[in-house]
Design an enzyme around this catalytic site. Structure first.
Site, PDB file in Angstrom:
ATOM      1  N   ARG A  51      14.589 -32.276  26.947  1.00  0.00           N
ATOM      2  CA  ARG A  51      13.988 -32.707  25.689  1.00  0.00           C
ATOM      3  C   ARG A  51      12.474 -32.685  25.840  1.00  0.00           C
ATOM      4  NH1 ARG A  51      17.775 -38.035  24.369  1.00  0.00           N
ATOM      5  NH2 ARG A  51      19.741 -36.907  24.027  1.00  0.00           N
ATOM      6  N   ASP A  53       8.503 -32.752  25.019  1.00  0.00           N
ATOM      7  CA  ASP A  53       7.708 -33.608  24.154  1.00  0.00           C
ATOM      8  C   ASP A  53       6.956 -32.802  23.100  1.00  0.00           C
ATOM      9  OD1 ASP A  53       8.458 -35.927  25.485  1.00  0.00           O
ATOM     10  OD2 ASP A  53       6.751 -35.861  26.867  1.00  0.00           O
ATOM     11  N   TYR A 112       9.386 -25.651  35.336  1.00  0.00           N
ATOM     12  CA  TYR A 112       8.272 -25.810  34.407  1.00  0.00           C
ATOM     13  C   TYR A 112       7.044 -25.085  34.950  1.00  0.00           C
ATOM     14  CZ  TYR A 112      10.581 -29.494  31.668  1.00  0.00           C
ATOM     15  OH  TYR A 112      11.433 -30.199  30.861  1.00  0.00           O
ATOM     16  N   ARG A 203       3.269 -33.611  33.700  1.00  0.00           N
ATOM     17  CA  ARG A 203       1.906 -33.787  33.194  1.00  0.00           C
ATOM     18  C   ARG A 203       1.128 -34.815  34.010  1.00  0.00           C
ATOM     19  NH1 ARG A 203       2.830 -35.297  27.223  1.00  0.00           N
ATOM     20  NH2 ARG A 203       0.572 -35.676  27.321  1.00  0.00           N
TER      21      ARG A 203
END
Length: 257
Positions: A51, A53, A112, A203
């Site tokens: 999911r 952001d 990622y 992040r």
């Protein structure tokens, strides 16, 4: 009901994230479910591997859906892409999968990539798709710092206070950092691979590594931050627009030709 896996690309800029929003805000999930409703009547609920952001992009997101009709997978992807227009979402590939396949729970790896551009001039073509900093970063120092985070650790420092995971303990299998040429500067790509990630973990890690690259931290400060197990010890959380979900791994790749 036949089950299908979808490989999905999207520009996260216009969306409030992957997940359908109760307030009616635009989301990637809602866009795909609306396209499915144009093919078969009735509400549709799809499940995704991750999911993402608001503002985060996808080049290798995976979701699955159950449909009443036995669709040819190519025709399904073509029909979905027609009804997704003009949203910046595309079904790159659709495949028929077993009934017990689950995009989230069957996954054994997520990948990622975070794109950071260092240059003085504003970015133009990559605006909204990279994080820009003005000064050149020390890539070797960031690699040394990242090495402290690879492995099985308590990542309390590097997860959001709103993270709903039951445990902060995770294993990061790889953090690779590329230093690439970019007009007027350089592009640095952070590639992270793990079975799963905590909320804001990537992040938080990239924002902290940037502090090392800028010379504000030394690599050993990252190890101390990790060992502190304290969110206050984390460096800045970098903005979402440079983050991409690039791939999901399964015991058997459903998209292998």
């Amino acid at each position: 009901m036949p089950r299908y896996a979808l490989k999905i690309e999207y520009d996260g800029g216009p969306f409030a994230g992957w997940q359908r929003q109760a307030q009616g805000q635009a989301s990637v999930q809602a866009a795909i479910e609306a396209a499915l409703a144009r093919l078969e009547p009735g509400p549709h609920t799809i499940a995704a591997a991750g999911r993402t952001d608001a503002g985060v992009h996808g080049t290798g997101q995976v979701a699955h859906c159950d449909l009443a009709k036995d669709w040819n997978p190519f025709r399904l992807s073509e029909a979905l892409n027609w009804h997704l227009k003009p949203a910046p979402v595309a079904v790159v590939q659709a495949v028929r999968v077993a009934d017990d396949f689950h995009a989230r729970f069957s996954a054994i790896e997520r990948r990622y990539t975070f794109r950071l551009v260092s240059r003085r001039a504003p970015v133009t073509h990559d605006r909204g798709r990279v994080w820009q900093v003005l000064n050149r970063l020390d890539v070797q120092a960031m690699r040394a710092a990242a090495a402290h985070l690879v492995g099985h650790h308590d990542f309390t420092t590097f997860r959001s206070t709103m993270c709903q995971a039951k445990s902060p303990v995770k294993s990061i299998d790889e953090i690779a950092i590329e230093d690439l040429p970019y007009p007027g500067g350089a592009e640095i790509r952070f590639h992270l691979r793990a079975r799963s990630f905590l909320h804001n973990q990537v992040r938080s890690i990239v924002g902290t590594l940037e502090r090392v690259g800028a010379g504000s931290w030394v690599p050993e400060d990252v190890q101390r931050a990790l060992e502190a197990r304290d969110r206050a010890a984390c460096g800045p959380v970098c903005p979402p627009q440079g983050l991409y979900l690039t791939g999901v791994g399964y015991p058997a790749d459903p998209f292998a030709s």
